[in-house]
Design an enzyme around this catalytic site. Structure first.
Site, PDB file in Angstrom:
ATOM      1  CB  THR A   1       2.847  -5.023  13.260  1.00 39.46           C
ATOM      2  OG1 THR A   1       4.428  -5.384  13.190  1.00 39.46           O
ATOM      3  CG2 THR A   1       2.421  -4.724  14.459  1.00 39.46           C
TER       4      THR A   1
ATOM      5  CD  GLU B   1       2.815   5.122   6.510  1.00 32.40           C
ATOM      6  OE1 GLU B   1       1.880   4.611   5.838  1.00 32.40           O
ATOM      7  OE2 GLU B   1       2.444   5.822   7.597  1.00 32.40           O
TER       8      GLU B   1
ATOM      9  CG  ASN C   1       0.206   8.216   7.945  1.00 31.25           C
ATOM     10  OD1 ASN C   1      -0.375   7.322   7.822  1.00 31.25           O
ATOM     11  ND2 ASN C   1       1.474   8.385   8.235  1.00 31.25           N
TER      12      ASN C   1
ATOM     13  CB  SER D   1      -6.614  12.072  -1.188  1.00 31.56           C
ATOM     14  OG  SER D   1      -5.626  12.584  -0.587  1.00 31.56           O
TER      15      SER D   1
ATOM     16  CE  LYS E   1       0.500  -3.494   3.252  1.00 30.11           C
ATOM     17  NZ  LYS E   1      -0.275  -2.546   4.405  1.00 30.11           N
TER      18      LYS E   1
ATOM     19  CB  THR F   1      -0.999   0.155   1.333  1.00 24.94           C
ATOM     20  OG1 THR F   1      -0.190  -0.249   2.419  1.00 24.94           O
ATOM     21  CG2 THR F   1      -1.928  -1.062   0.965  1.00 24.94           C
TER      22      THR F   1
END
Length: 408
Positions: A193, A280, A403, A408, A182, A156
């Site tokens: 996780t 991230e 985040n 979107s 992932k 993702t």
């Protein structure tokens, strides 16, 4: 959302085929992206399965079903959907999973309990049945693919495909283990996780396979964190096809059991660390080694308190050797600790020992260490023999940017 490859990324390894495992990918179109987003794995008859799942009270239907399915111990197929987690979607979400299971079990002529489904992505949107059906149909008809394609399709916000491989000798026969995973955000240990899948051609009894996976999970997946948030979809599954022709492993006293577990632990550790390396916005990979705790579990909780501290993570991001923030995190962990026995170091250099800063402490080598991509923090509580190592990443502006506009 186009994301730059993490500076901490690792190349995808060369991974051998696993006898009894066939990989395929397809595009279901769960999001407006032009890539495969569905991975289908067909498994040989008699494949053993073990699994660990999120303890979240808001788990997806996929997780709820998987928890029950894994108890029967065998699997014939795995479907992983990317772009929609199908979590918090009630009966509509359950029906979508049941549709996928029925479609695959019908095609493979196997029991519905042998078809495992995972989904990852946005929470609160029911998995579209039409897209799911078309995606599965396309996957069933697709040509077999390689490990990297299968790993890439389930991502993702991942910026690189993640895989790991290891081998063990059982008697005179080599068995292989290969896995992909992932995960990038919403990463915090509460069993495992992310979504991770490991495959081997060894023959392992389901109960023993479960015991080994649970043990490996405690030392790897449950020792990582990116942001302290536990996903509703966390799943790690381990499949053993038995196609290598080795004797069945059913307990720790069996010849080769220790060698197989060591290989499994290696794969799990590598996969877990790859998730942190793709955290991230991450710019630095942080290893936190805690020793001298009351017990191992206490050491892990102290380590995670440090790893989940925004103050510690931002200090590392800025190259600031602010060991006072580590002291703060130890103190808030709720575990036995003695201020006057606590020692803290960075990259092999102790900054404080026995509850006070060293009089000859030189911050220059520490500052140099913090300039690198790999950072190590050592914490010695000085009260016992418990120890643990946990892994995290720094906290940067990139995490906020990713985040803030995720949906979107």
């Amino acid at each position: 959302m186009d994301l730059e490859r993490s500076p901490l990324a690792r190349p995808f390894p060369q991974m051998p085929p696993i006898a009894g495992v066939t990989l395929r990918v397809a595009r279901a179109g769960y999001k407006a992206w032009d890539r495969a987003d569905l991975t289908f794995v067909e498994l040989a008859e008699g494949t053993s399965v073990a699994g660990v799942f999120t303890t979240s009270a808001c788990a997806s239907s996929e997780v709820e079903m998987g928890r029950e399915q894994v108890k029967q111990g065998h699997a014939r197929a795995l479907i992983v959907n990317a772009g929609n987690s199908n979590a918090f979607t009630g009966q509509r979400g359950r029906e979508a999973v049941e549709q996928i299971v029925g479609q695959v079990s019908g095609a493979l002529h196997c029991g519905s309990e042998e078809v495992f489904v995972s989904s990852t992505g946005v929470i609160g949107v029911p998995l579209p049945k039409d897209k799911a059906r078309a995606g599965v149909e396309a996957a069933l008809a697709a040509d077999p693919c390689g490990w990297e394609d299968a790993a890439r399709a389930i991502g993702t916000t991942d910026t690189f495909a993640k895989g790991a491989v290891a081998a063990a000798m059982l008697g005179g026969t080599r068995v292989d283990l290969a896995g992909f995973i992932k995960g990038s955000g919403m990463i915090a240990p509460d069993m495992a996780t992310m979504l991770g899948y490991i495959f081997t051609d060894a023959a392992v009894a389901p109960a023993f396979l479960q015991e080994m996976l649970a043990k490996a999970n405690d030392a790897t997946f449950s020792c990582i964190t990116v942001d302290g948030d536990t996903s509703t979809s966390d799943t790690v599954l381990l499949f053993a096809t038995g196609n290598a022709g080795t004797p069945l492993l059913a307990g720790w006293d069996d010849a080769g059991a220790d060698a197989f577990y060591a290989a499994l632990l290696e794969v799990c550790r590598e996969l877990a660390q790859l998730v942190v390396r793709d955290g991230e916005g991450a710019q630095k990979f942080i290893e936190i080694a805690v020793s001298g705790a009351a017990e191992d579990s206490s050491a892990r909780r102290v380590g995670l308190a440090i790893a989940n501290s925004p103050l510690v993570k931002t200090a590392i991001a800025g190259g600031d050797a602010n060991w006072g923030r580590v002291v703060m995190a130890v103190g808030k962990a709720g575990e036995p600790a003695d201020r006057d026995r606590l020692s803290i170091g960075f990259g092999g250099t102790w900054a404080a020992r026995d509850g006070q800063p060293l009089p000859d402490y030189d911050e220059a080598p520490v500052a140099k260490h913090l300039e690198g991509e790999d950072v190590r923090i050592d914490v010695d509580l000085g009260i016992g023999s418990g120890r643990a190592t946990v892994w995290t990443c720094d906290l940067t502006h990139g995490y906020i940017a990713i985040n803030a506009d995720y949906r979107s």
